[in-house]
Design a protein around this motif. Sequence first.
Motif, PDB file in Angstrom:
ATOM      1  N   ALA A 189      12.668   5.148  14.414  1.00  0.00           N
ATOM      2  CA  ALA A 189      11.579   4.170  14.462  1.00  0.00           C
ATOM      3  C   ALA A 189      11.655   3.422  15.787  1.00  0.00           C
ATOM      4  CB  ALA A 189      11.685   3.192  13.291  1.00  0.00           C
ATOM      5  N   PRO A 190      10.550   3.327  16.513  1.00  0.00           N
ATOM      6  CA  PRO A 190      10.593   2.721  17.851  1.00  0.00           C
ATOM      7  C   PRO A 190      10.734   1.202  17.805  1.00  0.00           C
ATOM      8  CG  PRO A 190       8.335   3.244  17.262  1.00  0.00           C
ATOM      9  CD  PRO A 190       9.191   3.780  16.148  1.00  0.00           C
ATOM     10  N   ASP A 191      11.233   0.657  18.893  1.00  0.00           N
ATOM     11  CA  ASP A 191      11.282  -0.793  19.088  1.00  0.00           C
ATOM     12  C   ASP A 191      10.281  -1.163  20.169  1.00  0.00           C
ATOM     13  OD1 ASP A 191      13.418  -2.309  17.539  1.00  0.00           O
ATOM     14  OD2 ASP A 191      14.565  -0.565  18.220  1.00  0.00           O
ATOM     15  N   ARG A 241      10.888   3.962   2.694  1.00  0.00           N
ATOM     16  CA  ARG A 241      11.170   3.581   4.082  1.00  0.00           C
ATOM     17  C   ARG A 241      11.116   4.798   5.000  1.00  0.00           C
ATOM     18  NH1 ARG A 241      16.858   0.842   5.324  1.00  0.00           N
ATOM     19  NH2 ARG A 241      17.546   2.998   5.006  1.00  0.00           N
ATOM     20  N   ALA A 242      11.641   5.923   4.531  1.00  0.00           N
ATOM     21  CA  ALA A 242      11.600   7.147   5.335  1.00  0.00           C
ATOM     22  C   ALA A 242      10.158   7.581   5.594  1.00  0.00           C
ATOM     23  CB  ALA A 242      12.378   8.254   4.627  1.00  0.00           C
ATOM     24  N   ALA A 243       9.290   7.420   4.584  1.00  0.00           N
ATOM     25  CA  ALA A 243       7.878   7.769   4.772  1.00  0.00           C
ATOM     26  C   ALA A 243       7.233   6.873   5.825  1.00  0.00           C
ATOM     27  CB  ALA A 243       7.136   7.651   3.440  1.00  0.00           C
ATOM     28  N   MET A 244       7.605   5.599   5.833  1.00  0.00           N
ATOM     29  CA  MET A 244       7.081   4.681   6.850  1.00  0.00           C
ATOM     30  C   MET A 244       7.497   5.129   8.246  1.00  0.00           C
ATOM     31  SD  MET A 244       7.790   0.922   5.163  1.00  0.00           S
ATOM     32  CE  MET A 244       7.196   0.455   3.530  1.00  0.00           C
ATOM     33  N   VAL A 245       8.770   5.481   8.385  1.00  0.00           N
ATOM     34  CA  VAL A 245       9.283   5.900   9.691  1.00  0.00           C
ATOM     35  C   VAL A 245       8.618   7.201  10.128  1.00  0.00           C
ATOM     36  CG1 VAL A 245      11.337   6.656  10.950  1.00  0.00           C
ATOM     37  CG2 VAL A 245      11.487   4.716   9.369  1.00  0.00           C
ATOM     38  N   SER A 276       5.771   8.321   9.469  1.00  0.00           N
ATOM     39  CA  SER A 276       4.358   8.177   9.828  1.00  0.00           C
ATOM     40  C   SER A 276       4.186   8.011  11.334  1.00  0.00           C
ATOM     41  CB  SER A 276       3.746   6.973   9.107  1.00  0.00           C
ATOM     42  OG  SER A 276       4.219   5.746   9.655  1.00  0.00           O
ATOM     43  N   GLY A 277       5.229   7.496  12.006  1.00  0.00           N
ATOM     44  CA  GLY A 277       5.175   7.317  13.451  1.00  0.00           C
ATOM     45  C   GLY A 277       4.298   6.168  13.909  1.00  0.00           C
ATOM     46  N   ARG A 278       3.774   5.377  12.969  1.00  0.00           N
ATOM     47  CA  ARG A 278       2.842   4.301  13.326  1.00  0.00           C
ATOM     48  C   ARG A 278       3.474   2.915  13.270  1.00  0.00           C
ATOM     49  NH1 ARG A 278      -0.481   3.599   9.615  1.00  0.00           N
ATOM     50  NH2 ARG A 278       0.178   5.089   8.041  1.00  0.00           N
ATOM     51  N   LEU A 279       4.696   2.824  12.749  1.00  0.00           N
ATOM     52  CA  LEU A 279       5.309   1.518  12.535  1.00  0.00           C
ATOM     53  C   LEU A 279       6.579   1.370  13.364  1.00  0.00           C
ATOM     54  CD1 LEU A 279       4.992   1.264   8.639  1.00  0.00           C
ATOM     55  CD2 LEU A 279       3.382   0.470  10.370  1.00  0.00           C
ATOM     56  N   SER A 280       6.779   0.198  13.921  1.00  0.00           N
ATOM     57  CA  SER A 280       8.004  -0.083  14.661  1.00  0.00           C
ATOM     58  C   SER A 280       9.147  -0.350  13.686  1.00  0.00           C
ATOM     59  CB  SER A 280       7.809  -1.303  15.563  1.00  0.00           C
ATOM     60  OG  SER A 280       7.666  -2.481  14.774  1.00  0.00           O
ATOM     61  N   ARG A 281      10.354  -0.352  14.212  1.00  0.00           N
ATOM     62  CA  ARG A 281      11.528  -0.633  13.376  1.00  0.00           C
ATOM     63  C   ARG A 281      11.406  -2.014  12.725  1.00  0.00           C
ATOM     64  NH1 ARG A 281      16.251  -3.434  14.074  1.00  0.00           N
ATOM     65  NH2 ARG A 281      15.555  -4.032  16.162  1.00  0.00           N
ATOM     66  N   ALA A 337       0.827  -1.209   0.000  1.00  0.00           N
ATOM     67  CA  ALA A 337       0.000   0.000   0.000  1.00  0.00           C
ATOM     68  C   ALA A 337       0.862   1.260   0.000  1.00  0.00           C
ATOM     69  CB  ALA A 337      -0.925  -0.001   1.215  1.00  0.00           C
ATOM     70  N   TRP A 338       2.086   1.154   0.533  1.00  0.00           N
ATOM     71  CA  TRP A 338       2.976   2.325   0.547  1.00  0.00           C
ATOM     72  C   TRP A 338       3.422   2.708  -0.857  1.00  0.00           C
ATOM     73  CZ3 TRP A 338       3.806   5.432   4.613  1.00  0.00           C
ATOM     74  CH2 TRP A 338       3.407   4.966   5.862  1.00  0.00           C
ATOM     75  N   LEU A 339       3.386   1.785  -1.790  1.00  0.00           N
ATOM     76  CA  LEU A 339       3.739   2.111  -3.174  1.00  0.00           C
ATOM     77  C   LEU A 339       2.671   2.986  -3.816  1.00  0.00           C
ATOM     78  CD1 LEU A 339       5.038  -1.394  -4.318  1.00  0.00           C
ATOM     79  CD2 LEU A 339       6.396   0.589  -3.610  1.00  0.00           C
ATOM     80  N   THR A 340       1.436   2.878  -3.326  1.00  0.00           N
ATOM     81  CA  THR A 340       0.353   3.727  -3.821  1.00  0.00           C
ATOM     82  C   THR A 340       0.387   5.099  -3.160  1.00  0.00           C
ATOM     83  OG1 THR A 340      -1.030   1.781  -4.230  1.00  0.00           O
ATOM     84  CG2 THR A 340      -2.155   3.897  -4.074  1.00  0.00           C
ATOM     85  N   ARG A 341       0.797   5.140  -1.883  1.00  0.00           N
ATOM     86  CA  ARG A 341       0.815   6.408  -1.147  1.00  0.00           C
ATOM     87  C   ARG A 341       1.985   7.300  -1.538  1.00  0.00           C
ATOM     88  NH1 ARG A 341       0.277   3.384   4.628  1.00  0.00           N
ATOM     89  NH2 ARG A 341      -1.772   2.430   4.306  1.00  0.00           N
ATOM     90  N   CYS A 342       3.105   6.702  -1.909  1.00  0.00           N
ATOM     91  CA  CYS A 342       4.328   7.475  -2.164  1.00  0.00           C
ATOM     92  C   CYS A 342       4.520   7.711  -3.664  1.00  0.00           C
ATOM     93  CB  CYS A 342       5.542   6.735  -1.606  1.00  0.00           C
ATOM     94  SG  CYS A 342       5.473   6.475   0.184  1.00  0.00           S
TER      95      CYS A 342
END
Length: 381
Positions: free
Chosen positions: A193-195, A138-142, A144-149, A114-119
């Motif tokens: 990115a949080p653990d 990957r930077a967009a994922m990080v 977003s603050g919603r995904l862990s490392r 889905a990130w390929l559609t958003r970016c």
Amino acid sequence: MRMPKLSCHKATGQARVRLNGRDFYCGTFGSAQADLRYLELLRQYRAGELPAAPPAKSAKIPAGESTTPDLTKGSPRTVELLAARYVTDHARVHYRHPDGRPTTEQEGLKRALAWLTRCPEGKLPPDQFGPRALKSIRAAMVESGRLSRKTVNQHIGRIRRMFRWAASEELVKVEVFSALATVQGLQRGRTVAPDHPPRTPVAWEDVEKTLPYLPAPMRALVLVQWHCGARGGELLIMRPCDIDRTSEIWEYTPPTHKGAWRGKGRLILLGREAQAILLPLLAVKAPTEHVFSPRDSRERSGVGDVYDNNAYSKWVRQAAKQAGAKHWSPHMLRHAYGTRVRAVAGIEQARVLLGHASCVTSEIYARADVESVRGIVQQLG
């Protein structure tokens, strides 16, 4: 911005999406052509180029006619179209249990792609998608603050596997995948990115508080998992015909399990406590009926005759919150069982009972392992 999802128009059998208050029909629901048309409509929607909505067409398209381009011909023009082809041509077939049910990897793959559609990098031609584009996603994922490392690394790995498949199908150059393989995963302590903290065993006090707030089938399921340490998914598909009750310690062989695709076997031992919970359930079940079924509860929270892992986890989380217990998940029951076994008999016996045996272990040694821990099951109940 959340993108509208495809739905099936029952009257025609076509895939339908609603954009700007209008319905657009994309072709036969579930087909590769429908997925392609859907992605193209999303691109036009974001760019403000949305065409007028065409009228619904019959699902029976005359021979030789097509309302969408054939996704099976030539290489996809963009990375997001490549993702649609990867899902329809490979993932939906490959990531399935032997009984035909989709594995949890299908859901993980859907979230990653889905990130390929958003970016904006998803609009690139596949042969122009390089390490910098992958790092940008990957930077967009990080950010977003919603995904862990760990989740970010898993999603990036899924995108890389898509390009490996594309290279094997000669849809992209091998050099494209080779370049993407140079992107290393995020390292602990070297990213924002949080653990997540490591999972810990759930305390019996919290389980006991939660039980009254669960439907009857799930109360039994929680207790059986507490007493045998099986994975939740292994117990959800339990049927009477899968349980050998000829000896003092029952033997349950799941119809499918996590390591089945590697050729591994799985045998779950059920002691007297688990047997006491199961006996009244088995007495009213046909041999091929699921033991833990939504049909046995007033709260219908499963699909058909069986709960899924998501429903199980959701019920436990909600019940724990209602009970004022600490947050816990079904998998923490497995951790609790492993901790008890390790305290009584050591880590090797815990490995065997939890099904962590090496995939190269022979059947003879695997059987010897099971025999060696029967006494532990009797001791724990």
